[in-house]
Write a protein that holds these residues in place. Structure first.
Motif, PDB file in Angstrom:
ATOM      1  N   UNK A 112       0.089   9.241 -20.154  1.00 13.76           N
ATOM      2  CA  UNK A 112      -1.074   9.785 -20.851  1.00 13.76           C
ATOM      3  C   UNK A 112      -0.766  11.017 -21.697  1.00 13.76           C
ATOM      4  N   UNK A 113       0.484  11.427 -21.813  1.00 13.14           N
ATOM      5  CA  UNK A 113       0.802  12.598 -22.627  1.00 13.14           C
ATOM      6  C   UNK A 113       0.475  12.280 -24.082  1.00 13.14           C
ATOM      7  N   UNK A 114      -0.243  13.182 -24.718  1.00 13.37           N
ATOM      8  CA  UNK A 114      -0.616  13.050 -26.127  1.00 13.37           C
ATOM      9  C   UNK A 114       0.432  13.801 -26.944  1.00 13.37           C
ATOM     10  N   UNK A 115       1.400  13.051 -27.464  1.00 13.38           N
ATOM     11  CA  UNK A 115       2.518  13.661 -28.201  1.00 13.38           C
ATOM     12  C   UNK A 115       2.037  14.452 -29.413  1.00 13.38           C
ATOM     13  N   UNK A 116       1.035  13.948 -30.110  1.00 18.11           N
ATOM     14  CA  UNK A 116       0.568  14.604 -31.331  1.00 18.11           C
ATOM     15  C   UNK A 116      -0.152  15.920 -31.033  1.00 18.11           C
ATOM     16  N   UNK A 117      -0.922  15.978 -29.974  1.00 21.94           N
ATOM     17  CA  UNK A 117      -1.683  17.184 -29.643  1.00 21.94           C
ATOM     18  C   UNK A 117      -0.867  18.210 -28.860  1.00 21.94           C
ATOM     19  N   UNK A 118       0.191  17.767 -28.188  1.00 20.87           N
ATOM     20  CA  UNK A 118       1.068  18.709 -27.478  1.00 20.87           C
ATOM     21  C   UNK A 118       1.800  19.550 -28.523  1.00 20.87           C
ATOM     22  N   UNK A 144      -0.560  18.393 -23.611  1.00 27.59           N
ATOM     23  CA  UNK A 144      -1.917  17.861 -23.776  1.00 27.59           C
ATOM     24  C   UNK A 144      -1.874  16.397 -23.379  1.00 27.59           C
ATOM     25  N   UNK A 145      -2.948  15.935 -22.753  1.00 28.63           N
ATOM     26  CA  UNK A 145      -3.011  14.528 -22.356  1.00 28.63           C
ATOM     27  C   UNK A 145      -4.156  13.845 -23.092  1.00 28.63           C
ATOM     28  N   UNK A 146      -4.124  12.518 -23.090  1.00 27.69           N
ATOM     29  CA  UNK A 146      -5.206  11.706 -23.627  1.00 27.69           C
ATOM     30  C   UNK A 146      -6.067  11.293 -22.436  1.00 27.69           C
ATOM     31  N   UNK A 147      -7.250  11.909 -22.265  1.00 27.85           N
ATOM     32  CA  UNK A 147      -8.069  11.625 -21.084  1.00 27.85           C
ATOM     33  C   UNK A 147      -8.549  10.187 -21.006  1.00 27.85           C
ATOM     34  N   UNK A 148      -8.548   9.467 -22.127  1.00 25.38           N
ATOM     35  CA  UNK A 148      -8.999   8.070 -22.099  1.00 25.38           C
ATOM     36  C   UNK A 148      -7.998   7.164 -21.384  1.00 25.38           C
ATOM     37  N   UNK A 149      -6.782   7.655 -21.153  1.00 30.10           N
ATOM     38  CA  UNK A 149      -5.751   6.849 -20.491  1.00 30.10           C
ATOM     39  C   UNK A 149      -5.652   7.112 -18.992  1.00 30.10           C
ATOM     40  N   UNK A 150      -6.469   8.036 -18.479  1.00 30.10           N
ATOM     41  CA  UNK A 150      -6.344   8.457 -17.085  1.00 30.10           C
ATOM     42  C   UNK A 150      -7.037   7.505 -16.111  1.00 30.10           C
ATOM     43  N   UNK A 151      -8.097   6.855 -16.531  1.00 27.56           N
ATOM     44  CA  UNK A 151      -8.860   6.020 -15.599  1.00 27.56           C
ATOM     45  C   UNK A 151      -9.620   6.914 -14.639  1.00 27.56           C
ATOM     46  N   UNK A 152      -9.706   6.511 -13.389  1.00 30.11           N
ATOM     47  CA  UNK A 152     -10.476   7.263 -12.406  1.00 30.11           C
ATOM     48  C   UNK A 152      -9.676   8.245 -11.580  1.00 30.11           C
ATOM     49  N   UNK A 153      -8.393   8.442 -11.889  1.00 30.57           N
ATOM     50  CA  UNK A 153      -7.558   9.344 -11.083  1.00 30.57           C
ATOM     51  C   UNK A 153      -8.047  10.781 -11.205  1.00 30.57           C
ATOM     52  N   UNK A 155      -6.148  13.284  -9.405  1.00 27.32           N
ATOM     53  CA  UNK A 155      -4.916  14.067  -9.296  1.00 27.32           C
ATOM     54  C   UNK A 155      -3.766  13.096  -9.531  1.00 27.32           C
ATOM     55  N   UNK A 156      -2.825  13.492 -10.399  1.00 24.35           N
ATOM     56  CA  UNK A 156      -1.745  12.586 -10.771  1.00 24.35           C
ATOM     57  C   UNK A 156      -0.614  13.357 -11.432  1.00 24.35           C
ATOM     58  N   UNK A 157       0.491  12.663 -11.644  1.00 19.01           N
ATOM     59  CA  UNK A 157       1.605  13.197 -12.421  1.00 19.01           C
ATOM     60  C   UNK A 157       1.669  12.410 -13.726  1.00 19.01           C
ATOM     61  N   UNK A 158       2.252  13.046 -14.746  1.00 15.55           N
ATOM     62  CA  UNK A 158       2.375  12.399 -16.039  1.00 15.55           C
ATOM     63  C   UNK A 158       3.681  11.611 -16.112  1.00 15.55           C
ATOM     64  N   UNK A 159       3.589  10.375 -16.603  1.00 13.61           N
ATOM     65  CA  UNK A 159       4.778   9.545 -16.764  1.00 13.61           C
ATOM     66  C   UNK A 159       5.744  10.232 -17.729  1.00 13.61           C
ATOM     67  N   UNK A 160       7.013  10.235 -17.364  1.00 15.24           N
ATOM     68  CA  UNK A 160       8.048  10.768 -18.238  1.00 15.24           C
ATOM     69  C   UNK A 160       8.230  12.272 -18.166  1.00 15.24           C
ATOM     70  N   UNK A 166      -1.441  17.123 -12.449  1.00 12.65           N
ATOM     71  CA  UNK A 166      -2.678  17.252 -13.214  1.00 12.65           C
ATOM     72  C   UNK A 166      -3.863  16.968 -12.295  1.00 12.65           C
ATOM     73  N   UNK A 167      -4.937  17.768 -12.458  1.00 14.80           N
ATOM     74  CA  UNK A 167      -6.169  17.552 -11.688  1.00 14.80           C
ATOM     75  C   UNK A 167      -7.357  17.471 -12.640  1.00 14.80           C
ATOM     76  N   UNK A 168      -8.371  16.734 -12.210  1.00 13.41           N
ATOM     77  CA  UNK A 168      -9.596  16.607 -12.987  1.00 13.41           C
ATOM     78  C   UNK A 168     -10.436  17.874 -12.871  1.00 13.41           C
ATOM     79  N   UNK A 169     -11.376  18.009 -13.781  1.00 15.89           N
ATOM     80  CA  UNK A 169     -12.241  19.186 -13.803  1.00 15.89           C
ATOM     81  C   UNK A 169     -13.047  19.326 -12.514  1.00 15.89           C
TER      82      UNK A 169
END
Length: 188
Positions: A112-118, A144-153, A155-160, A166-169
């Motif tokens: 879910x890492x957003x390469x363009x916004x990071x 920066x991440x793309x929240x649309x790719x997270x689903x319902x998680x 708490x998670x780690x970012x691939x790569x 990462x935790x939700x609000x």
């Protein structure tokens, strides 16, 4: 409005805080950090151990070596209640601590890492001499991440870039309301 997310590092600037060392398995060998960054449950026979490298005030949330999260049983209880499908906990012995501590294993690894916004992302290349890492992140600044790719998680780690927890609000709010020590939140 989509859910907001936050990176959850250990707050290294707290005064008089402890610092933990490497995580040791029941076989008396160092636990490979990659095992706790893969997004999969672990089966361990026996208890883990962690040393205190710098004595000081115990924290409810802290990192052992290689950014492995260690949490007080109160934090583990809260996380189990709010995000039961996202976490696994492994018992860990901390010297001279009468309270229970656990290793936090995040069970989701999300691309879910957003390469363009990071601010900056760099990937491992073949010429770097690490063929097993080619195509994964070499460095990420201003994550920066793309929240649309997270689903319902929650708490998670970012691939790569698995060092980022990462935790939700809503989980951030619950952790802050608990009064747990040692946490710092950075918007992603």
């Amino acid at each position: 409005m989509p859910m907001r997310y936050f990176q959850l590092p250990d707050d290294m600037y707290l005064p008089h805080r402890w610092e933990l060392g490497s995580l040791i398995g029941p076989d008396a060998q160092d636990v490979q950090p990659s095992l706790l960054r893969s997004g999969t449950p672990l089966e361990m026979q026996g208890r883990l151990k962690v040393s205190i490298e710098t004595p000081g005030r115990p924290l409810d949330f802290t990192h052992a070596a290689y950014s492995i999260p260690i949490v007080h049983v109160r934090v583990a209880s809260l996380l189990s209640e709010v995000a039961p499908d996202d976490v696994q906990f492994l018992r860990v012995d901390v010297p001279s601590q009468p309270d229970a501590y656990l290793v936090l294993n995040a069970l989701h690894l999300i691309r879910c890492i957003d390469d363009e916004r990071s601010t900056e992302v760099r990937y491992w290349e073949p010429e770097d001499g690490m063929p097993e890492k080619v195509g994964t992140y070499f460095s990420v600044a201003g994550l920066r991440i793309d929240p649309t790719k997270v689903g319902g998680a929650r708490i998670f780690r970012t691939w790569g870039w698995t060092g980022a927890l990462i935790v939700s609000e809503d989980l951030k709010a619950a952790l802050e309301q608990s009064g747990a020590t040692g946490m710092k939140f950075t918007p992603v």
